[in-house]
Design an enzyme around this catalytic site. Structure first.
Site, PDB file in Angstrom:
ATOM      1  N   ILE A 105       5.211  14.969  10.135  1.00 40.61           N
ATOM      2  CA  ILE A 105       4.405  16.443   9.569  1.00 40.61           C
ATOM      3  C   ILE A 105       3.100  16.464  10.754  1.00 40.61           C
ATOM      4  CG2 ILE A 105       4.356  16.193   6.279  1.00 40.61           C
ATOM      5  CD1 ILE A 105       1.627  14.023   7.206  1.00 40.61           C
ATOM      6  N   TYR A 151      -1.764   4.223  -7.297  1.00 39.46           N
ATOM      7  CA  TYR A 151      -1.232   4.218  -5.674  1.00 39.46           C
ATOM      8  C   TYR A 151       0.477   4.207  -7.231  1.00 39.46           C
ATOM      9  CZ  TYR A 151       2.160   2.338  -2.879  1.00 39.46           C
ATOM     10  OH  TYR A 151       3.292   1.513  -1.701  1.00 39.46           O
TER      11      TYR A 151
HETATM   12  C1  AKB Z   1       0.623  -1.623  -0.612  1.00 38.22           C
HETATM   13  O1  AKB Z   1       0.645  -2.761  -0.167  1.00 38.22           O
HETATM   14  O2  AKB Z   1      -0.106  -0.856  -1.005  1.00 38.22           O
HETATM   15  C2  AKB Z   1       3.010  -1.121   0.022  1.00 38.22           C
HETATM   16  C3  AKB Z   1       2.579  -1.565  -0.987  1.00 38.22           C
HETATM   17  C4  AKB Z   1       3.378  -2.916  -1.860  1.00 38.22           C
HETATM   18  O3  AKB Z   1       4.117  -0.755  -1.686  1.00 38.22           O
HETATM   19  N1  AKB Z   1       2.855  -2.633   1.042  1.00 38.22           N
END
Ligand code: AKB
Length: 317
Positions: free
Chosen positions: A35, A143
């Site tokens: 990107i 996440y």
């Molecule tokens: C994070 O720490 O966000 C990454 C993962 C474990 O996906 N390294």
């Protein structure tokens, strides 16, 4: 895989995966997708094709896939856990809306898709030790929420449309090449830089906090091995537990001190990182990956430490 697009090719995994794929399939067969603001440089740029490729822009993605006659995509676009907590909507836009675009383009152009998940897809209700392949997934971090959604959407596209989607749940990845950007497990990379620079390491993760970790060469092998696996053997698809080592900060410190006597560490725990780490498993059971596509890591904590220190000394002079 004959013609491959790596999306997010200038990031921590992408920069090394692109070069590994080029070494296997040929330089011209692997497109470095990036990107604006994260342009490829050096060998990544010079060794093969590169194209702007933003997962939030389906038309752009479709044009790149058509132009290079892509048949496999590695979709590495994501915000890591700590950064994502500060920008949850952007994390969703890239991780989930972006994946939707990738899957649609894959469906229309007959591509297979690899989209990594993470140990972040689990939560505090998940069994923390030897976490099973199929278990409760109620992550607390945004996440983790995007990663569970990624797994479900990828399985949905496989079952409904026959798109060949595959994935692994990556642990913290340790590498001397490209630093990670804003993850909870980053301390396990940063500690090696401090050791080689002769600095005391300030550890943001508390003593006794176990997390799964993996050396990058094993992670890259997992990507290739799973995408080349015989589909008839795959009972699971999105996503496989994979594991190589589990340690807490004092154990990586001790491994480094064996080779760098006098190296020191002090704890200054970061509340956000610690709360995310506390919600993740201590160690995963990767027996399904071993049984279904012969997954087997090469590096443990000591062999990784030897290799990291050797290569970082060469890199940092
Ligand atoms: C994070 O720490 O966000 C990454 C993962 C474990 O996906 N390294």
């Amino acid at each position: 895989m004959k013609k491959i697009l790596v999306i997010g090719a200038t990031g921590q995994i992408g920069s090394e995966l692109t070069m590994k794929l080029r070494s296997i399939y040929g330089n011209d067969a692997v497109v470095c997708g990036y990107i604006k603001g994260a342009e490829p440089k050096g060998v990544l740029l010079e060794s093969g094709p590169a194209a702007i490729c933003d997962v939030t822009d389906a038309a752009c993605l479709d044009a790149v896939v058509k132009k290079y006659e892509i048949d496999a995509m590695f979709n590495l676009a994501a915000l890591l856990s700590v950064v994502a907590e500060g920008k949850p909507q952007l994390a969703w836009k890239i991780g989930v809306d972006g994946l939707w675009n990738v899957l649609e383009v894959a469906r229309q152009n007959g591509c297979s898709v690899f989209t990594p998940s993470s140990i972040a897809c689990f939560g505090p209700e998940t069994p923390a030790d030897n976490t099973p392949q199929d278990t409760i997934q109620r992550p607390r971090s945004i996440y983790g929420v995007t990663k569970v959604t990624t797994e479900l959407l990828s399985d949905y596209y496989f079952r409904k449309y026959g798109v060949d989607t595959r994935s692994v749940r990556f642990p913290g990845l340790i590498s001397y090449v490209t630093p990670p950007g804003g993850g909870t497990t980053d301390y396990a990379v940063d500690i090696y830089y401090s050791a080689v620079k002769g600095e005391k390491f300030i550890c943001p993760i508390g003593a006794g906090t176990y997390m799964d970790m993996m050396y990058m060469p094993d992670a890259l092998n997992a990507c290739v091995q799973l995408m080349e696996a015989n589909p008839d053997r795959l009972i699971h698809r999105n996503s496989f537990n994979i594991a190589a080592m589990s340690f807490e900060p004092n154990q990586i410190l001790a491994a480094i001190q064996k080779q760098v006597p006098g190296f020191e560490m002090e704890y200054q725990v970061d509340a956000l990182k610690q709360s995310i780490a506390n919600s993740w498993p201590n160690s995963l059971d990767d027996s399904a990956a071993r049984a279904e596509w012969d997954w087997k890591p090469q590096f443990d904590l000591d062999t990784m430490t030897t290799d990291m220190l050797k290569n970082l000394r060469a890199k940092l002079g």
